[in-house]
Design a protein around this motif. Structure first.
Motif, PDB file in Angstrom:
ATOM      1  N   PHE A  82     -24.045 -10.177 -29.096  1.00  0.00           N
ATOM      2  CA  PHE A  82     -25.006 -11.167 -29.324  1.00  0.00           C
ATOM      3  C   PHE A  82     -26.431 -10.554 -29.996  1.00  0.00           C
ATOM      4  N   ALA A  83     -26.886 -11.178 -31.058  1.00  0.00           N
ATOM      5  CA  ALA A  83     -28.179 -10.246 -31.593  1.00  0.00           C
ATOM      6  C   ALA A  83     -29.185 -11.462 -31.822  1.00  0.00           C
ATOM      7  N   PRO A  84     -30.323 -11.330 -31.065  1.00  0.00           N
ATOM      8  CA  PRO A  84     -31.252 -12.592 -30.996  1.00  0.00           C
ATOM      9  C   PRO A  84     -31.993 -12.435 -32.209  1.00  0.00           C
ATOM     10  N   GLY A  85     -32.305 -11.352 -33.224  1.00  0.00           N
ATOM     11  CA  GLY A  85     -33.071 -11.151 -34.275  1.00  0.00           C
ATOM     12  C   GLY A  85     -34.313 -10.809 -34.073  1.00  0.00           C
ATOM     13  N   PHE A  86     -34.618  -9.857 -32.603  1.00  0.00           N
ATOM     14  CA  PHE A  86     -36.006  -9.406 -32.505  1.00  0.00           C
ATOM     15  C   PHE A  86     -36.228  -8.139 -33.045  1.00  0.00           C
ATOM     16  N   SER A  87     -37.253  -7.857 -33.411  1.00  0.00           N
ATOM     17  CA  SER A  87     -37.533  -6.559 -34.064  1.00  0.00           C
ATOM     18  C   SER A  87     -37.428  -5.485 -33.104  1.00  0.00           C
ATOM     19  N   GLY A  88     -36.846  -4.134 -33.610  1.00  0.00           N
ATOM     20  CA  GLY A  88     -36.895  -2.894 -32.860  1.00  0.00           C
ATOM     21  C   GLY A  88     -36.927  -1.895 -33.831  1.00  0.00           C
ATOM     22  N   ARG A  89     -36.757  -0.547 -33.317  1.00  0.00           N
ATOM     23  CA  ARG A  89     -37.187   0.753 -34.049  1.00  0.00           C
ATOM     24  C   ARG A  89     -36.458   0.518 -35.426  1.00  0.00           C
ATOM     25  N   TRP A  90     -35.115   0.115 -35.558  1.00  0.00           N
ATOM     26  CA  TRP A  90     -34.548   0.193 -37.071  1.00  0.00           C
ATOM     27  C   TRP A  90     -34.248  -1.288 -37.591  1.00  0.00           C
ATOM     28  N   ASN A  91     -35.020  -2.206 -37.470  1.00  0.00           N
ATOM     29  CA  ASN A  91     -35.024  -3.387 -37.956  1.00  0.00           C
ATOM     30  C   ASN A  91     -36.312  -4.251 -37.853  1.00  0.00           C
ATOM     31  N   SER A  92     -36.656  -5.100 -38.711  1.00  0.00           N
ATOM     32  CA  SER A  92     -37.790  -5.843 -38.526  1.00  0.00           C
ATOM     33  C   SER A  92     -37.470  -7.337 -38.129  1.00  0.00           C
ATOM     34  N   ASP A  93     -38.240  -8.023 -37.473  1.00  0.00           N
ATOM     35  CA  ASP A  93     -38.075  -9.448 -37.293  1.00  0.00           C
ATOM     36  C   ASP A  93     -36.915 -10.155 -37.921  1.00  0.00           C
ATOM     37  N   LYS A 139     -34.072  -9.783 -38.522  1.00  0.00           N
ATOM     38  CA  LYS A 139     -32.802  -9.127 -38.851  1.00  0.00           C
ATOM     39  C   LYS A 139     -31.703  -8.833 -37.590  1.00  0.00           C
ATOM     40  N   LYS A 140     -30.521  -9.765 -37.710  1.00  0.00           N
ATOM     41  CA  LYS A 140     -29.812  -9.811 -36.414  1.00  0.00           C
ATOM     42  C   LYS A 140     -28.895  -8.551 -36.330  1.00  0.00           C
ATOM     43  N   VAL A 141     -29.407  -7.534 -35.437  1.00  0.00           N
ATOM     44  CA  VAL A 141     -28.694  -6.293 -35.423  1.00  0.00           C
ATOM     45  C   VAL A 141     -28.412  -6.180 -33.887  1.00  0.00           C
ATOM     46  N   ILE A 142     -27.322  -5.165 -33.440  1.00  0.00           N
ATOM     47  CA  ILE A 142     -27.096  -4.927 -32.045  1.00  0.00           C
ATOM     48  C   ILE A 142     -27.356  -3.628 -31.814  1.00  0.00           C
ATOM     49  N   TYR A 143     -28.065  -3.035 -30.943  1.00  0.00           N
ATOM     50  CA  TYR A 143     -28.435  -1.626 -30.588  1.00  0.00           C
ATOM     51  C   TYR A 143     -27.220  -1.303 -29.766  1.00  0.00           C
ATOM     52  N   THR A 144     -26.509  -0.086 -29.977  1.00  0.00           N
ATOM     53  CA  THR A 144     -25.450   0.608 -29.035  1.00  0.00           C
ATOM     54  C   THR A 144     -25.851   2.046 -29.284  1.00  0.00           C
ATOM     55  N   ALA A 145     -25.103   2.731 -28.189  1.00  0.00           N
ATOM     56  CA  ALA A 145     -25.139   4.131 -28.301  1.00  0.00           C
ATOM     57  C   ALA A 145     -23.830   5.085 -28.200  1.00  0.00           C
ATOM     58  N   GLU A 146     -23.853   6.317 -28.445  1.00  0.00           N
ATOM     59  CA  GLU A 146     -22.511   6.934 -28.529  1.00  0.00           C
ATOM     60  C   GLU A 146     -22.052   7.311 -27.051  1.00  0.00           C
ATOM     61  N   LEU A 196     -25.558  -2.230 -34.979  1.00  0.00           N
ATOM     62  CA  LEU A 196     -24.492  -3.208 -35.905  1.00  0.00           C
ATOM     63  C   LEU A 196     -25.110  -4.279 -36.624  1.00  0.00           C
ATOM     64  N   ASN A 197     -24.634  -4.257 -37.855  1.00  0.00           N
ATOM     65  CA  ASN A 197     -25.405  -5.490 -38.654  1.00  0.00           C
ATOM     66  C   ASN A 197     -24.325  -6.759 -38.497  1.00  0.00           C
ATOM     67  N   THR A 198     -24.773  -7.676 -37.807  1.00  0.00           N
ATOM     68  CA  THR A 198     -24.001  -8.919 -37.355  1.00  0.00           C
ATOM     69  C   THR A 198     -23.855  -9.722 -38.565  1.00  0.00           C
ATOM     70  N   SER A 199     -24.356  -9.518 -39.435  1.00  0.00           N
ATOM     71  CA  SER A 199     -24.443 -10.332 -40.823  1.00  0.00           C
ATOM     72  C   SER A 199     -23.359  -9.999 -41.657  1.00  0.00           C
ATOM     73  N   HIS A 200     -22.996  -8.582 -41.591  1.00  0.00           N
ATOM     74  CA  HIS A 200     -21.972  -7.856 -42.570  1.00  0.00           C
ATOM     75  C   HIS A 200     -20.698  -8.467 -42.269  1.00  0.00           C
ATOM     76  N   PRO A 201     -19.805  -8.768 -43.722  1.00  0.00           N
ATOM     77  CA  PRO A 201     -18.535  -9.272 -43.459  1.00  0.00           C
ATOM     78  C   PRO A 201     -17.591  -8.446 -42.562  1.00  0.00           C
ATOM     79  N   ASP A 202     -17.611  -7.158 -42.390  1.00  0.00           N
ATOM     80  CA  ASP A 202     -16.685  -6.586 -41.566  1.00  0.00           C
ATOM     81  C   ASP A 202     -17.148  -6.626 -39.995  1.00  0.00           C
ATOM     82  N   PHE A 203     -18.391  -7.200 -39.812  1.00  0.00           N
ATOM     83  CA  PHE A 203     -18.667  -7.142 -38.312  1.00  0.00           C
ATOM     84  C   PHE A 203     -17.483  -7.863 -37.416  1.00  0.00           C
TER      85      PHE A 203
END
Length: 153
Positions: A16-27, A29-36, A123-130
């Protein structure tokens, strides 16, 4: 590639990506932050929470991103001074927004601002390969109680 995310239990059962801004995205942009790793995901979560929410409120999400997916890499040595600023994310947001809007890849590998020798994956949830990125399982977050004591202070 396995990726990890610490999330509130209510939001940990699907990607789930709510679209809130973060370090690597502005408000917006629906991304999911993950770690290694789980430890890095936990450290990032602790710092972001800064005392709000306790460990019993969170789960660990284990996510599979196929190794065949393209990944755009941000080299820490190419970042300008100030990229780790905790109060102004504009430097990193420009980079992340350009990546997001270009659809260059579904994954952006970025240095952790907390530990620059470790990596987070956006992770870009809007990308076709997501759609090939899958939530494998969810486990309870059960760290040492002393860590929760630190969050309560």
């Amino acid at each position: 590639m396995l990726l990890y995310r610490i999330a509130y239990k209510a939001f940990s059962r699907k990607l789930f990506a709510p679209g809130f801004s973060g370090r690597w995205n502005s408000d917006g942009k629906k991304v999911i932050y993950t770690a290694e790793s789980i430890p890095l995901a936990f450290l990032e979560s602790m710092l972001r929470r800064q005392g709000s929410g306790f460990n019993r409120d969170f789960n660990t999400m284990i996510i599979d991103a196929p190794d065949t997916l393209l990944t755009t890499i941000v080299d820490v040595h190419g970042l300008p001074d100030g990229w780790r600023n905790t109060h102004d994310y504009r430097i990193c947001q420009r980079i992340g927004d350009d990546w997001y809007e270009s659809y260059a890849s579904p994954i952006l590998k970025v240095p952790s601002a907390v530990l620059p020798d470790a990596f987070n994956y956006v992770l870009n949830t809007s990308h076709p390969d997501f759609s090939s990125i899958k939530l494998l399982r969810v486990t309870p977050l059960i760290p040492d109680e002393r860590i929760e004591d630190l969050l309560k202070k």
